[in-house]
Scaffold this motif. Structure first.
Motif, PDB file in Angstrom:
ATOM      1  N   ALA A  57     -33.275  24.701  -8.586  1.00 30.93           N
ATOM      2  CA  ALA A  57     -33.631  26.126  -8.581  1.00 30.93           C
ATOM      3  C   ALA A  57     -32.958  26.865  -9.722  1.00 30.93           C
ATOM      4  CB  ALA A  57     -33.259  26.751  -7.236  1.00 30.93           C
ATOM      5  N   GLU A  58     -31.693  26.572  -9.964  1.00 34.29           N
ATOM      6  CA  GLU A  58     -30.970  27.218 -11.064  1.00 34.29           C
ATOM      7  C   GLU A  58     -31.656  26.957 -12.405  1.00 34.29           C
ATOM      8  OE1 GLU A  58     -26.717  26.782 -13.374  1.00 34.29           O
ATOM      9  OE2 GLU A  58     -26.724  26.456 -11.204  1.00 34.29           O
ATOM     10  N   ALA A  59     -32.235  25.772 -12.543  1.00 32.14           N
ATOM     11  CA  ALA A  59     -32.919  25.404 -13.787  1.00 32.14           C
ATOM     12  C   ALA A  59     -34.378  25.860 -13.804  1.00 32.14           C
ATOM     13  CB  ALA A  59     -32.842  23.896 -13.993  1.00 32.14           C
ATOM     14  N   GLY A  60     -34.856  26.451 -12.703  1.00 35.99           N
ATOM     15  CA  GLY A  60     -36.223  26.960 -12.667  1.00 35.99           C
ATOM     16  C   GLY A  60     -37.262  25.944 -12.235  1.00 35.99           C
ATOM     17  N   THR A  61     -36.849  24.902 -11.519  1.00 30.92           N
ATOM     18  CA  THR A  61     -37.798  23.897 -11.048  1.00 30.92           C
ATOM     19  C   THR A  61     -37.500  23.595  -9.580  1.00 30.92           C
ATOM     20  OG1 THR A  61     -38.859  21.799 -11.636  1.00 30.92           O
ATOM     21  CG2 THR A  61     -36.466  21.886 -11.866  1.00 30.92           C
ATOM     22  N   ASP A  62     -38.139  22.593  -9.024  1.00 34.21           N
ATOM     23  CA  ASP A  62     -37.899  22.253  -7.620  1.00 34.21           C
ATOM     24  C   ASP A  62     -38.192  20.775  -7.378  1.00 34.21           C
ATOM     25  OD1 ASP A  62     -40.704  21.848  -6.895  1.00 34.21           O
ATOM     26  OD2 ASP A  62     -40.896  24.018  -6.939  1.00 34.21           O
ATOM     27  N   LYS A  63     -37.942  20.338  -6.147  1.00 30.30           N
ATOM     28  CA  LYS A  63     -38.050  18.909  -5.820  1.00 30.30           C
ATOM     29  C   LYS A  63     -39.452  18.347  -6.004  1.00 30.30           C
ATOM     30  CE  LYS A  63     -38.440  19.762  -0.867  1.00 30.30           C
ATOM     31  NZ  LYS A  63     -37.715  19.654   0.409  1.00 30.30           N
TER      32      LYS A  63
END
Length: 121
Positions: A57-63
């Motif tokens: 999330a911090e990097a702007g993506t998800d699992k």
């Protein structure tokens, strides 16, 4: 190419973004888990996966954008416990490639360490 580092510590970054990819460092259970006496492989895996969610999330993506994951178990007999936590966390429509191996981990309290690579948006 820009490189972004997330969750930097003295020796490493928790994740490094570059070239459209996010590379996760090996994530291990938080010390608080051990202090609470909740340190079996299933609990460690759940804790690690929550940490991975936060880094993604911090990097702007998800699992759902994870491309590959490597799970390292101190004892391969813990695979069923690790898989219980994994299966609760996994989005069945977006399963990453995964490898699970047994290896000695740096801290003898650690039963699980997980790393991976995710695609950035």
């Amino acid at each position: 190419m820009t490189i972004r580092r997330h969750a930097e510590e003295a020796r490493l970054s928790g994740a490094v973004a570059g070239g459209g990819l996010l590379h996760l460092a090996g994530q291990v259970a938080d010390d608080a888990l051990f202090e609470r006496g909740e340190a079996d492989a299933e609990a460690q895996t759940a804790d690690i996966l929550a940490q991975i969610d936060a880094l993604l999330a911090e990097a702007g993506t998800d699992k759902r954008r994870l491309l590959s994951v490597t799970v390292v178990l101190a004892d391969i007999a813990d695979a069923p416990a690790m898989n219980r936590a994994w299966d609760r966390w996994l989005d069945p429509a977006a399963k990453p490639a995964r490898m699970t191996i047994e290896a000695r981990l740096v801290d003898p309290r650690w039963k699980v360490e997980i790393t991976g690579v995710a695609l950035l948006p």
